[in-house]
Design an enzyme around this catalytic site. Structure first.
Site, PDB file in Angstrom:
ATOM      1  N   ARG A 115       0.740  -1.275  -0.095  1.00 36.24           N
ATOM      2  CA  ARG A 115      -0.048  -0.084  -0.034  1.00 36.24           C
ATOM      3  C   ARG A 115       0.823   1.206  -0.070  1.00 36.24           C
ATOM      4  NH1 ARG A 115      -2.398   2.952   4.616  1.00 36.24           N
ATOM      5  NH2 ARG A 115      -3.712   4.454   3.669  1.00 36.24           N
ATOM      6  N   HIS A 159      -2.935  11.005   0.756  1.00 37.30           N
ATOM      7  CA  HIS A 159      -2.359  10.769   2.186  1.00 37.30           C
ATOM      8  C   HIS A 159      -1.609  12.098   2.518  1.00 37.30           C
ATOM      9  CE1 HIS A 159      -0.929   7.216   4.897  1.00 37.30           C
ATOM     10  NE2 HIS A 159      -0.478   8.474   5.599  1.00 37.30           N
ATOM     11  N   GLU A 205      -7.181   8.571   6.520  1.00 43.34           N
ATOM     12  CA  GLU A 205      -7.278   9.075   7.810  1.00 43.34           C
ATOM     13  C   GLU A 205      -7.800  10.469   7.862  1.00 43.34           C
ATOM     14  OE1 GLU A 205      -4.244   8.675  10.427  1.00 43.34           O
ATOM     15  OE2 GLU A 205      -4.240   6.449  10.449  1.00 43.34           O
ATOM     16  N   ASN A 333      -7.353   1.764   9.728  1.00 43.04           N
ATOM     17  CA  ASN A 333      -6.004   1.909  10.383  1.00 43.04           C
ATOM     18  C   ASN A 333      -5.921   1.670  11.967  1.00 43.04           C
ATOM     19  OD1 ASN A 333      -5.340   2.632   7.757  1.00 43.04           O
ATOM     20  ND2 ASN A 333      -4.526   4.799   8.030  1.00 43.04           N
ATOM     21  N   TYR A 335      -4.135   1.553  15.457  1.00 44.78           N
ATOM     22  CA  TYR A 335      -3.153   1.499  16.440  1.00 44.78           C
ATOM     23  C   TYR A 335      -3.472   1.384  17.948  1.00 44.78           C
ATOM     24  CZ  TYR A 335      -0.539   3.028  12.391  1.00 44.78           C
ATOM     25  OH  TYR A 335       0.264   3.079  11.144  1.00 44.78           O
ATOM     26  N   GLU A 393      -3.318  -0.210   8.061  1.00 50.11           N
ATOM     27  CA  GLU A 393      -2.131   0.046   8.929  1.00 50.11           C
ATOM     28  C   GLU A 393      -2.392  -0.391  10.304  1.00 50.11           C
ATOM     29  OE1 GLU A 393      -1.106   4.279   9.319  1.00 50.11           O
ATOM     30  OE2 GLU A 393      -1.509   4.773   7.137  1.00 50.11           O
TER      31      GLU A 393
HETATM   32  C1  NOJ Z   1      -0.994   7.124  10.612  1.00 46.23           C
HETATM   33  C2  NOJ Z   1      -0.670   7.545   9.215  1.00 46.23           C
HETATM   34  O1  NOJ Z   1      -1.463   7.327   8.143  1.00 46.23           O
HETATM   35  C3  NOJ Z   1       0.822   7.389   8.622  1.00 46.23           C
HETATM   36  O2  NOJ Z   1       1.089   8.445   8.003  1.00 46.23           O
HETATM   37  C4  NOJ Z   1       1.695   7.530  10.080  1.00 46.23           C
HETATM   38  O3  NOJ Z   1       2.952   7.721   9.779  1.00 46.23           O
HETATM   39  C5  NOJ Z   1       1.259   6.434  11.103  1.00 46.23           C
HETATM   40  N1  NOJ Z   1      -0.154   6.709  11.244  1.00 46.23           N
HETATM   41  C6  NOJ Z   1       1.910   6.572  12.247  1.00 46.23           C
HETATM   42  O4  NOJ Z   1       1.594   7.515  12.963  1.00 46.23           O
END
Ligand code: NOJ
Length: 487
Positions: A115, A159, A205, A333, A335, A393
């Protein structure tokens, strides 16, 4: 449960690795035990797509080459005080020149998908008007190189590197013109790449670039808009997404799939009982009302409009129709988790704040909660009947200091990935339709306002020499891909 489970069907649901672990149970006519064996082996479904991800401004460099126009991130990163140590993406990973070598890194990992994002100002240096063929050529070369190495290209159209000209004339995403220009750019790219690129993401995002760039001001373009203008900016961003979906459908080859990559608020039940699970589902809708929910449902929730009152966005029913144009898949995405508990407030949930002792990775915002990789896709599939989900992500930052032997022993990243992937595997055994996973990131890169201080890569980058070295986590990921199971 169907006890007549054939070897072929079982292999399809459970994946080959699990098959050997589970075969004795299958042969004995005990499919429950077989599925338990697959869970113990932490195996993914057959054909699960393993990938890695990057983004244009974070890796490419070459900001003045081949007719690329300036983006808001060039301007922002060159403004004193905006990034740690004044870092910019001028050179970054020099991926623009080293992409062939980087494709070999992917090949060595065994990933089957990559990606990446397309820099809008390479393709339309002024944001709209005349395209710059040399800009698109880079992506033609990259796509061809990927395909020649058996890696499927997954392209993100936005992006965050908005052409500066669009910010200067009309205020970027504050203006409806930007949403319309985005649609035209998306259609143009789809027309030229969809003979080889089969999956497009519109926007990466909303929850980061709109909030951080136009409300909090710590990302480009660095604005702190008042609520009414800000909510309108949010609306234009989702409108741009919808216009891009329609333009891609109108211009791409048949069979091209389109979705988005959103960092939704991932609502996880603080305790996995019925009341909290329901509360987390309600929270998923409400806490994502301004982006994912309106995209999925074609309406802003009543609670969102009640919350924003006089500052609500102005929109027409036609806008909502465009915004909710049907998608082929949803990318998320993921985290960090947001912990939710049930309560008797009107909305029936409340987010539970983390105590100060809550653990996080090297980036202080990156609080740990592997369950996010279970509940995120599970709630999206359940609430909106989504049939194809990608984790677009997931990954983490680590201090990543090379040892005396030059290697990076990032045991914390392995711990993070192993725990998150275990929860993702749990989702697949519960039939959540997750089709693939893109680890962020292939290599260390420009981490926006944090500059080069936070490293997210599976490969360590020595920025002075541009040497890439696989970290221990790259070995972990390679083994996971090889087994199609958490290693
Ligand atoms: C989300 C973002 O899409 C990416 O650009 C970023 O580096 C990562 N998270 C980590 O923060």
């Amino acid at each position: 449960m169907d006890h007549d489970i054939s070897r072929r069907n079982f292999a399809r649901i459970a994946g080959l690795g699990a098959l050997s672990a589970a075969l004795p149970a299958v042969a004995a006519g005990k499919p429950e035990e077989a599925s338990a064996a697959a869970a113990r082996a932490r195996t993914f479904p057959r054909g699960f797509l393993w990938g890695t991800a990057t983004a244009s401004y974070q890796v490419e460099g070459a900001v003045n080459e081949d007719g690329r126009g300036p983006s808001i991130w060039d301007t922002f990163s060159h403004t004193p005080g905006k990034t740690v140590n004044g870092a910019t993406g001028d050179v970054a990973d020099d991926h623009y020149h080293r992409y062939k070598q980087d494709v070999q890194l992917m090949k060595a990992l065994g990933v089957k998908a990559y990606r990446f994002s397309i820099a809008w100002p390479r393709v339309f240096p002024q944001g709209s008007g005349s395209p710059n063929p040399k800009g698109l050529d880079f992506y033609n070369r990259l796509v061809d190189e990927l395909l020649a190495n058996g890696i499927a290209p997954f392209a993100t159209l936005y992006h965050w590197d908005l052409p500066q000209a669009l910010q200067d004339n009309g205020g970027g995403w504050e203006s409806r013109d930007t949403a319309e220009a985005f649609g035209r750019y998306a259609g143009y790219v789809a027309q030229h790449l969809s003979d080889r690129v089969k999956h497009f993401f519109t926007i990466n995002e909303f929850g980061a670039f709109v909030e951080l760039g136009y409300r909090i001001g710590i990302h480009a373009p660095g604005l702190q808009l008042p609520p009414g203008r800000f909510n309108q900016t949010r609306h234009h961003a989702v409108l741009g997404h919808g216009l891009a979906v329609q333009a891609i459908r109108a211009n791409a080859k048949p069979g091209t799939k389109v979705g988005l990559a959103e960092n939704m608020t991932i609502c996880c039940p603080v305790i996995e009982d019925d009341a909290n699970i329901r509360a987390a589902e309600r929270a998923t809708r409400e806490m994502n009302a301004q982006y994912m929910t309106v995209i999925q449902e074609g309406r802003y929730t009543d609670a969102y409009l009640a919350r924003t009152v006089a500052d609500s966005p102005k929109f027409t029913p036609a806008d909502l129709k465009v915004i909710s144009s049907p998608l082929d898949f949803v990318g998320i995405n993921i985290y960090t988790p947001t912990w939710i508990r049930a309560d008797d407030s009107p909305l029936g949930f409340t987010p539970v704040p983390n105590p100060s002792s809550y653990p996080h990775m090297a980036s202080s915002w990156l609080t740990i909660g592997p369950e996010a990789l279970y509940w995120g896709p599970r709630n999206v599939a359940k609430l909106w009947k989504v049939k194809e989900i990608y984790i677009t992500e997931n990954g983490c930052s680590s201090s990543d200091v090379p040892a005396a032997d030059g290697k990076v022993y990032d045991t914390d990243r392995i711990m993070y990935l192993r725990n998150y992937l275990t929860q993702l595997q749990r989702a697949t055994t519960d039939a959540v339709p997750v089709k693939g996973y893109f680890c962020w990131s292939l290599m260390d890169n420009f981490e926006w306002a944090d500059g080069y201080t936070n490293r997210f890569g599976l490969h360590y980058v020595d920025y002075a020499t541009q040497t890439r070295t696989p970290k221990l986590s790259a070995s972990f990921y390679r083994e996971t891909i090889r087994r199609n199971a958490v290693a």
